[in-house]
Design a protein around this motif. Structure first.
Motif, PDB file in Angstrom:
ATOM      1  N   GLY A 195     -13.057   4.497 -32.574  1.00 33.68           N
ATOM      2  CA  GLY A 195     -13.182   3.077 -32.059  1.00 33.68           C
ATOM      3  C   GLY A 195     -13.430   2.252 -33.349  1.00 33.68           C
ATOM      4  O   GLY A 195     -12.937   1.045 -33.366  1.00 33.68           O
ATOM      5  N   GLU A 241      -2.843   1.037 -22.002  1.00 28.25           N
ATOM      6  CA  GLU A 241      -2.542   0.262 -23.176  1.00 28.25           C
ATOM      7  C   GLU A 241      -2.314   1.293 -24.128  1.00 28.25           C
ATOM      8  O   GLU A 241      -1.306   1.264 -24.948  1.00 28.25           O
ATOM      9  CB  GLU A 241      -3.753  -0.640 -23.799  1.00 28.25           C
ATOM     10  CG  GLU A 241      -3.517  -1.051 -25.366  1.00 28.25           C
ATOM     11  CD  GLU A 241      -5.019  -1.555 -25.569  1.00 28.25           C
ATOM     12  OE1 GLU A 241      -5.884  -1.974 -24.926  1.00 28.25           O
ATOM     13  OE2 GLU A 241      -5.150  -1.487 -26.990  1.00 28.25           O
ATOM     14  N   ASN A 242      -2.875   2.547 -24.271  1.00 22.12           N
ATOM     15  CA  ASN A 242      -2.546   3.443 -25.342  1.00 22.12           C
ATOM     16  C   ASN A 242      -1.421   4.239 -25.004  1.00 22.12           C
ATOM     17  O   ASN A 242      -0.847   4.925 -25.705  1.00 22.12           O
ATOM     18  CB  ASN A 242      -3.790   4.458 -25.584  1.00 22.12           C
ATOM     19  CG  ASN A 242      -4.932   3.736 -25.799  1.00 22.12           C
ATOM     20  OD1 ASN A 242      -4.981   2.532 -26.319  1.00 22.12           O
ATOM     21  ND2 ASN A 242      -6.268   4.537 -25.857  1.00 22.12           N
TER      22      ASN A 242
HETATM   23  P1  A2P Z   1     -13.899   4.151 -24.075  1.00 18.08           P
HETATM   24  O1  A2P Z   1     -13.690   5.514 -23.815  1.00 18.08           O
HETATM   25  O2  A2P Z   1     -15.074   3.599 -23.896  1.00 18.08           O
HETATM   26  O3  A2P Z   1     -12.534   3.360 -23.519  1.00 18.08           O
HETATM   27  P2  A2P Z   1     -10.690   8.327 -30.803  1.00 18.08           P
HETATM   28  O4  A2P Z   1      -9.777   8.665 -29.833  1.00 18.08           O
HETATM   29  O5  A2P Z   1     -10.514   8.331 -31.997  1.00 18.08           O
HETATM   30  O6  A2P Z   1     -11.992   9.383 -30.674  1.00 18.08           O
HETATM   31  O7  A2P Z   1     -11.370   6.995 -30.148  1.00 18.08           O
HETATM   32  C1  A2P Z   1     -11.911   6.808 -28.880  1.00 18.08           C
HETATM   33  C2  A2P Z   1     -13.059   5.735 -28.798  1.00 18.08           C
HETATM   34  O8  A2P Z   1     -12.275   4.530 -28.575  1.00 18.08           O
HETATM   35  C3  A2P Z   1     -13.828   5.857 -27.544  1.00 18.08           C
HETATM   36  O9  A2P Z   1     -14.836   5.298 -27.628  1.00 18.08           O
HETATM   37  C4  A2P Z   1     -13.054   4.720 -26.578  1.00 18.08           C
HETATM   38  O10 A2P Z   1     -13.849   3.983 -25.849  1.00 18.08           O
HETATM   39  C5  A2P Z   1     -12.136   4.014 -27.519  1.00 18.08           C
HETATM   40  N1  A2P Z   1     -10.879   3.384 -27.077  1.00 18.08           N
HETATM   41  C6  A2P Z   1      -9.889   4.111 -26.679  1.00 18.08           C
HETATM   42  N2  A2P Z   1      -8.892   3.385 -26.439  1.00 18.08           N
HETATM   43  C7  A2P Z   1      -9.328   2.037 -26.651  1.00 18.08           C
HETATM   44  C8  A2P Z   1      -8.456   0.975 -26.824  1.00 18.08           C
HETATM   45  N3  A2P Z   1      -7.296   0.676 -26.437  1.00 18.08           N
HETATM   46  N4  A2P Z   1      -9.296  -0.306 -27.224  1.00 18.08           N
HETATM   47  C9  A2P Z   1     -10.278  -0.249 -27.442  1.00 18.08           C
HETATM   48  N5  A2P Z   1     -11.169   0.963 -27.574  1.00 18.08           N
HETATM   49  C10 A2P Z   1     -10.548   2.125 -27.325  1.00 18.08           C
END
Ligand code: A2P
Length: 276
Positions: A195, A241-242
């Motif tokens: 994040g 979104e992802n």
């Molecule tokens: P959450 O699970 O509360 O949505 P990585 O994949 O690098 O480990 O990152 C995961 C982190 O990024 C998690 O804390 C997740 O939070 C957050 N996250 C995942 N997708 C998004 C998004 N589209 N926008 C903002 N934060 C995101």
């Protein structure tokens, strides 16, 4: 060199053993066992994810299995990964236990979670897990170039994936090149820096230029470099979104701006400091 989704492989990357791994997966690292994990996996499957990544060390295989069972999605439509915890001794025995917790007959991919105790000792057990039908494909995680080379020197069946921390700030170019030369697919975890990369000014600028979100840009950058990518979220709207990363293309200039964020010096290492 694999270049990411294209006409030949729009949804999945073809691995060296001919199995196919979907470009985007839900990773459930740090998602507690229970409703939070069940919901994340259920929503992801509803939103069209076909790839779920868990691990023995995450302690949430049962929740993943519950969500898979309840989803009604046919087993063959989902690519499921779990990882051998190298604090254990026998990868094949541990695979069988994972399958019980997951409620599955096989996983699509079984990988050594990290090279604790060296890169080779667990491999015969990984090969056995594959022979026994517990896993369609086998691979590794957090292996650097030297560890991959040592494994190739002794393997009967070669690893097809090396899952590593990979992002615009961790553009492990020498590791990527060496893996591709062996037809090992690097797979990216923590592409959003858990994040912390979402607010980076360059990432934000590229996102604005493309009418996209920072998360979409960070994920798209990975797949355009040929890496299947794992994103973690426990929020339905973020999962949605992802998943929207297959309807736009980052330009060469965008890719170059993002490549330049690397802080690893194009390293051949898989981790900056070992936690084992
Ligand atoms: P959450 O699970 O509360 O949505 P990585 O994949 O690098 O480990 O990152 C995961 C982190 O990024 C998690 O804390 C997740 O939070 C957050 N996250 C995942 N997708 C998004 C998004 N589209 N926008 C903002 N934060 C995101």
């Amino acid at each position: 060199m694999t270049t990411g989704p294209n006409a030949a492989s729009p949804h999945a990357r073809v691995l060296a053993d001919s199995n196919k791994v979907p470009w985007l997966g839900l990773g459930v690292w740090q998602v507690p066992d229970g409703p939070e994990c069940v919901n994340a996996v259920r929503w992801a499957l509803e939103l069209g994810y076909h790839h779920i990544d868990t691990a023995q060390a995450y302690g949430n295989e049962e929740s993943v299995g519950r969500a898979l069972a309840e989803s009604g999605v046919p087993r063959e439509k989902v690519f499921v990964t779990t990882k051998f915890n190298p604090n254990g001794k026998k990868p094949d025995v541990e695979a069988e236990r994972s399958l019980k917790r997951l409620g599955l007959d096989y996983v699509d991919l079984y990988i050594i979670h990290w090279p604790k105790g060296g890169p080779t000792w667990a491999w015969p057990g990984m090969e056995r897990a594959r022979e026994l039908g517990y896993a369609r494909s086998i691979g590794v995680s957090n292996f650097n170039v030297d560890e991959l080379e040592k494994l190739f020197a002794v393997a009967t069946v070669y690893p097809v994936i090396n899952q590593v921390k990979f992002s615009v700030f961790e553009y492990r170019r020498k590791l990527l090149d060496a893996a591709e030369a062996r037809n090992v697919a690097l797979e990216a975890y923590s592409p959003l820096g858990t994040g912390s990369y979402l607010s980076d000014p360059t990432v934000t600028r590229v996102a604005e230029r493309n009418g996209r979100t920072p998360a979409q840009v960070l994920l798209r950058w990975c797949v355009q470099h040929g890496l299947p990518v794992l994103a973690k979220s426990t929020h339905r709207e973020r999962l949605a979104e992802n998943a929207q990363i297959f309807d736009f293309v980052l330009s060469d200039a965008d890719m170059a701006d993002l490549d330049a964020l690397d802080t690893t010096g194009r390293t051949d290492r898989a981790v900056e400091s070992a936690w084992w």
